[in-house]
Design a protein around this motif. Sequence first.
Motif, PDB file in Angstrom:
ATOM      1  N   GLU A   1      41.691  50.195  49.832  1.00 19.31           N
ATOM      2  CA  GLU A   1      42.262  49.051  49.137  1.00 19.31           C
ATOM      3  C   GLU A   1      41.168  48.148  48.577  1.00 19.31           C
ATOM      4  O   GLU A   1      40.095  48.011  49.164  1.00 19.31           O
ATOM      5  N   GLY A   2      41.470  47.540  47.445  1.00 14.30           N
ATOM      6  CA  GLY A   2      40.535  46.630  46.831  1.00 14.30           C
ATOM      7  C   GLY A   2      40.516  45.300  47.551  1.00 14.30           C
ATOM      8  O   GLY A   2      41.562  44.771  47.929  1.00 14.30           O
ATOM      9  N   VAL A   3      39.319  44.745  47.729  1.00 17.18           N
ATOM     10  CA  VAL A   3      39.142  43.474  48.415  1.00 17.18           C
ATOM     11  C   VAL A   3      38.786  42.378  47.424  1.00 17.18           C
ATOM     12  O   VAL A   3      39.390  41.313  47.409  1.00 17.18           O
TER      13      VAL A   3
ATOM     14  N   TYR B   1      33.192  49.445  51.191  1.00 16.71           N
ATOM     15  CA  TYR B   1      32.449  50.131  50.142  1.00 16.71           C
ATOM     16  C   TYR B   1      32.257  49.200  48.949  1.00 16.71           C
ATOM     17  O   TYR B   1      33.155  48.435  48.605  1.00 16.71           O
ATOM     18  N   CYS B   2      31.104  49.314  48.303  1.00 14.51           N
ATOM     19  CA  CYS B   2      30.965  48.680  47.002  1.00 14.51           C
ATOM     20  C   CYS B   2      31.003  49.773  45.936  1.00 14.51           C
ATOM     21  O   CYS B   2      30.673  50.929  46.196  1.00 14.51           O
ATOM     22  N   ALA B   3      31.437  49.369  44.762  1.00 15.48           N
ATOM     23  CA  ALA B   3      31.586  50.312  43.664  1.00 15.48           C
ATOM     24  C   ALA B   3      31.262  49.616  42.353  1.00 15.48           C
ATOM     25  O   ALA B   3      31.431  48.408  42.220  1.00 15.48           O
ATOM     26  N   ALA B   4      30.810  50.414  41.388  1.00 14.73           N
ATOM     27  CA  ALA B   4      30.426  49.875  40.080  1.00 14.73           C
ATOM     28  C   ALA B   4      31.271  50.508  38.984  1.00 14.73           C
ATOM     29  O   ALA B   4      31.548  51.707  39.020  1.00 14.73           O
ATOM     30  N   GLY B   5      31.645  49.696  38.022  1.00 19.48           N
ATOM     31  CA  GLY B   5      32.422  50.180  36.895  1.00 19.48           C
ATOM     32  C   GLY B   5      31.828  49.699  35.591  1.00 19.48           C
ATOM     33  O   GLY B   5      31.111  48.698  35.547  1.00 19.48           O
ATOM     34  N   VAL B   6      32.143  50.414  34.513  1.00 22.23           N
ATOM     35  CA  VAL B   6      31.638  50.056  33.197  1.00 22.23           C
ATOM     36  C   VAL B   6      32.809  49.792  32.260  1.00 22.23           C
ATOM     37  O   VAL B   6      33.945  50.145  32.547  1.00 22.23           O
ATOM     38  N   GLY B   7      32.499  49.161  31.124  1.00 19.62           N
ATOM     39  CA  GLY B   7      33.533  48.883  30.150  1.00 19.62           C
ATOM     40  C   GLY B   7      34.123  47.496  30.348  1.00 19.62           C
ATOM     41  O   GLY B   7      33.518  46.624  30.969  1.00 19.62           O
TER      42      GLY B   7
ATOM     43  N   LEU C   1      41.722  48.351  41.690  1.00 22.31           N
ATOM     44  CA  LEU C   1      42.142  49.740  41.867  1.00 22.31           C
ATOM     45  C   LEU C   1      40.919  50.643  41.886  1.00 22.31           C
ATOM     46  O   LEU C   1      40.065  50.540  40.996  1.00 22.31           O
ATOM     47  N   PRO C   2      40.821  51.528  42.851  1.00 22.44           N
ATOM     48  CA  PRO C   2      39.640  52.402  42.944  1.00 22.44           C
ATOM     49  C   PRO C   2      39.369  53.212  41.678  1.00 22.44           C
ATOM     50  O   PRO C   2      38.216  53.483  41.354  1.00 22.44           O
ATOM     51  N   GLY C   3      40.418  53.583  40.955  1.00 21.66           N
ATOM     52  CA  GLY C   3      40.245  54.418  39.769  1.00 21.66           C
ATOM     53  C   GLY C   3      39.483  53.746  38.644  1.00 21.66           C
ATOM     54  O   GLY C   3      39.017  54.424  37.722  1.00 21.66           O
ATOM     55  N   ALA C   4      39.320  52.432  38.708  1.00 17.92           N
ATOM     56  CA  ALA C   4      38.598  51.710  37.664  1.00 17.92           C
ATOM     57  C   ALA C   4      37.089  51.756  37.859  1.00 17.92           C
ATOM     58  O   ALA C   4      36.347  51.259  37.016  1.00 17.92           O
TER      59      ALA C   4
END
Length: 125
Positions: free
Chosen positions: A46-48, A95-101, A108-111
């Motif tokens: 889940e997104g925090v 977890y940390c995650a990086a997205g572009v755009g 949402l994890p898919g982003a």
Amino acid sequence: QLQLVESGGGLVQPGGSLRLSCAASGFILNNYFIGWFRQAPGKEREGVSCISGTGEITNYADSVTGRFTISRDNTKNTVTLQMNNLKPEDTAIYYCAAGVGMFRHSLLPGAYAYWGRGTQVTVSS
């Protein structure tokens, strides 16, 4: 090689605080929006919280609003999640995650395209 590494997890009592860090290497962090996610055993990821590339825009899940604060220092290529008033239900791998755009404030994890390996947070007395 693009890499994200989380740190700062641990065991804390209810009501306590932890400060998680996400260190980026192999890319310029301010070109990416960053999200923090968590996954507890038997539950979906889940997104925090998330933050835009400049740090001007943030978003939080309802469950952490008022307790967690996300920030970033692009000069140090790091993003931080300050967690206060922790509850047992905050126990999870973070977890940390990086997205572009375009930054759409998404939790949402898919982003997100790039992910770290996570750090364990346990809230227990």
